[in-house]
Enzyme design. Structure first.
Site, PDB file in Angstrom:
ATOM      1  N   TYR A  68      41.354  46.985  45.638  1.00  0.00           N
ATOM      2  CA  TYR A  68      41.319  45.940  46.671  1.00  0.00           C
ATOM      3  C   TYR A  68      42.112  46.356  47.911  1.00  0.00           C
ATOM      4  O   TYR A  68      41.738  45.982  49.026  1.00  0.00           O
ATOM      5  CB  TYR A  68      41.798  44.592  46.105  1.00  0.00           C
ATOM      6  N   ARG A  71      39.768  48.468  49.877  1.00  0.00           N
ATOM      7  CA  ARG A  71      38.776  47.657  50.600  1.00  0.00           C
ATOM      8  C   ARG A  71      39.424  46.901  51.765  1.00  0.00           C
ATOM      9  O   ARG A  71      38.812  46.723  52.819  1.00  0.00           O
ATOM     10  CB  ARG A  71      38.096  46.696  49.627  1.00  0.00           C
ATOM     11  N   ASN A 103      31.838  36.053  51.754  1.00  0.00           N
ATOM     12  CA  ASN A 103      32.552  37.303  52.033  1.00  0.00           C
ATOM     13  C   ASN A 103      34.070  37.114  52.053  1.00  0.00           C
ATOM     14  O   ASN A 103      34.565  36.083  52.493  1.00  0.00           O
ATOM     15  CB  ASN A 103      32.094  37.883  53.376  1.00  0.00           C
ATOM     16  N   ASP A 105      35.967  39.215  53.751  1.00  0.00           N
ATOM     17  CA  ASP A 105      36.489  39.778  55.009  1.00  0.00           C
ATOM     18  C   ASP A 105      36.700  38.661  56.031  1.00  0.00           C
ATOM     19  O   ASP A 105      36.358  37.499  55.779  1.00  0.00           O
ATOM     20  CB  ASP A 105      35.554  40.884  55.545  1.00  0.00           C
ATOM     21  N   HIS A 120      34.538  32.607  48.164  1.00  0.00           N
ATOM     22  CA  HIS A 120      35.098  33.570  47.204  1.00  0.00           C
ATOM     23  C   HIS A 120      36.457  34.098  47.640  1.00  0.00           C
ATOM     24  O   HIS A 120      36.839  35.209  47.288  1.00  0.00           O
ATOM     25  CB  HIS A 120      34.092  34.711  46.966  1.00  0.00           C
ATOM     26  N   CYS A 128      50.518  34.919  43.870  1.00  0.00           N
ATOM     27  CA  CYS A 128      51.066  35.277  42.554  1.00  0.00           C
ATOM     28  C   CYS A 128      50.062  34.924  41.455  1.00  0.00           C
ATOM     29  O   CYS A 128      49.437  33.868  41.485  1.00  0.00           O
ATOM     30  CB  CYS A 128      52.382  34.528  42.337  1.00  0.00           C
ATOM     31  N   GLY A 196      21.775  37.519  54.528  1.00  0.00           N
ATOM     32  CA  GLY A 196      22.390  38.690  53.902  1.00  0.00           C
ATOM     33  C   GLY A 196      23.012  38.438  52.547  1.00  0.00           C
ATOM     34  O   GLY A 196      24.070  38.974  52.247  1.00  0.00           O
ATOM     35  N   ASN A 222      16.909  38.505  55.784  1.00  0.00           N
ATOM     36  CA  ASN A 222      17.238  39.578  54.828  1.00  0.00           C
ATOM     37  C   ASN A 222      16.157  40.651  54.927  1.00  0.00           C
ATOM     38  O   ASN A 222      14.976  40.314  55.004  1.00  0.00           O
ATOM     39  CB  ASN A 222      17.274  38.986  53.402  1.00  0.00           C
ATOM     40  N   PRO A 223      16.528  41.921  54.913  1.00  0.00           N
ATOM     41  CA  PRO A 223      15.476  42.956  54.960  1.00  0.00           C
ATOM     42  C   PRO A 223      14.702  43.071  53.657  1.00  0.00           C
ATOM     43  O   PRO A 223      13.613  43.651  53.629  1.00  0.00           O
ATOM     44  CB  PRO A 223      16.254  44.256  55.241  1.00  0.00           C
TER      45      PRO A 223
END
Ligand code: BJW
Ligand code: ZN
Length: 253
Positions: A68, A71, A103, A105, A120, A128, A196, A222-223
């Protein structure tokens, strides 16, 4: 795809409340890997059961903390892309727009979006493992190509237990107040954009279904085909960074 835009524009301009629901694909063009891409995805290169469960952290905290931290470093060096910026613009020009993201980020915020609901958790909000008190991260280390060595998590200054990443692992509950606000937005909105996300991880993936059941128009960007294809009114096939600026342009034109 452009032929779908006139009706999209009409719906957008008539909408009282729009929800933007995002997944890892919205950050892909910022150089952040998705989870389930067959070759580049995190789960193609790392084992989720060894890294993204509370049991994994208890078994090997240094392995999980190092992953983590790696990331967190990649995200710190990434920049918001055209999709993040378009979403922030839409929030400025539409009467009400709620951003819900899976996400961890902060690229939506760095593009200017406000009150983002992080279902999330976020990598910035370590806490802690035992007493749950928040813990302030230090500066990120220079990012490496991959986590090369285990890194022990810091100890909580209050109870001495391990500090854990501020994310929601498999088997854990989503933060209650955030989940309730997201579910409320999904059931209140008249339009929801799912952008996405593979729409595989629950309960987050249920939000577009809830919106549709309450009569909202559901649009997917979305692709690739996803689990939401059967439910979405429109699936716009393409990258978020290509499509979202056009959609944001509909709000002002
Ligand atoms: C582009 C693009 C571009 C590419 N532009 N698009 C019901 C049925 C079955 C199982 C369950 C169920 N309910 C709950 C579960 C269990 C589990 C679950 O859903 N498992 C499924 C995988 C089967 N859910 C949970 O455990 C959740 N908790 C829970 O349910 O609590 C209640 C409970 C408690 C106790 C016991 C039992 C229940 C918690 C889920 C937490 C998910 N955590 C992760 C990791 C977070 C931390 C970290 O970052 O490491 O969250 S997993 C990972 O998946 C991450 C993501 O947020 C999440 C969703 O992924 P996402 O965003 O959709 O990414 P991808 O990679 O899947 O898709 C990317 C998409 O982008 C693709 O479609 C591409 O095509 C597209 N794309 N480039 C636009 N440029
Ligand atoms: Zn503690």
């Amino acid at each position: 795809m452009p032929e779908d835009f006139p009706s999209l524009r009409e719906s957008l301009l008539a909408a009282r409340h729009v929800v933007i629901f995002t997944g890892a694909g919205v950050s892909q063009e910022s150089g952040i890997a998705t989870f389930r891409d067959r070759t580049e995805g995190l789960w193609a290169r790392f084992e989720p059961q060894e890294l993204a469960t509370p049991e994994a952290f208890d078994r090997d905290p240094a392995l999980v903390w190092a992953w983590y931290e790696w990331r967190r470093g990649l995200i710190a060096h990434a920049k918001p892309n055209a999709a993040h910026r378009a979403i922030a613009r839409m929030q400025q020009c539409l009467p009400r727009l709620t951003v819900i993201t899976q996400n961890v980020d902060d690229l939506h915020e760095r593009a200017g979006a406000e009150n983002v609901l992080h279902l999330h958790g976020t990598l910035a909000a370590a806490r802690c493992r035992r007493c749950h008190r928040p813990w302030q991260h230090s500066q990120v280390q220079p990012s490496a190509a991959a986590p090369t060595a285990p890194l022990s998590p810091p100890d909580c200054p209050h109870c001495g237990n391990h500090i854990r990443p501020g994310v929601v692992w498999f088997g854990e509950s989503l933060p209650m107040a955030t989940w309730e606000a997201a579910a409320e937005a999904a059931t209140d909105c008249d339009m929801l954009f799912s952008i996405g996300t593979s729409s595989l991880v629950y309960p987050a993936a249920d939000l577009p279904h809830q919106a549709r059941q309450r009569g909202a128009m559901v649009v997917q960007v979305n692709p690739e085909p996803t689990a939401l294809d059967a439910v979405a009114h429109q699936s716009l096939r393409g990258k978020a960074g290509d499509i979202l600026p056009t959609i944001a342009g509909l709000c002002v034109s």
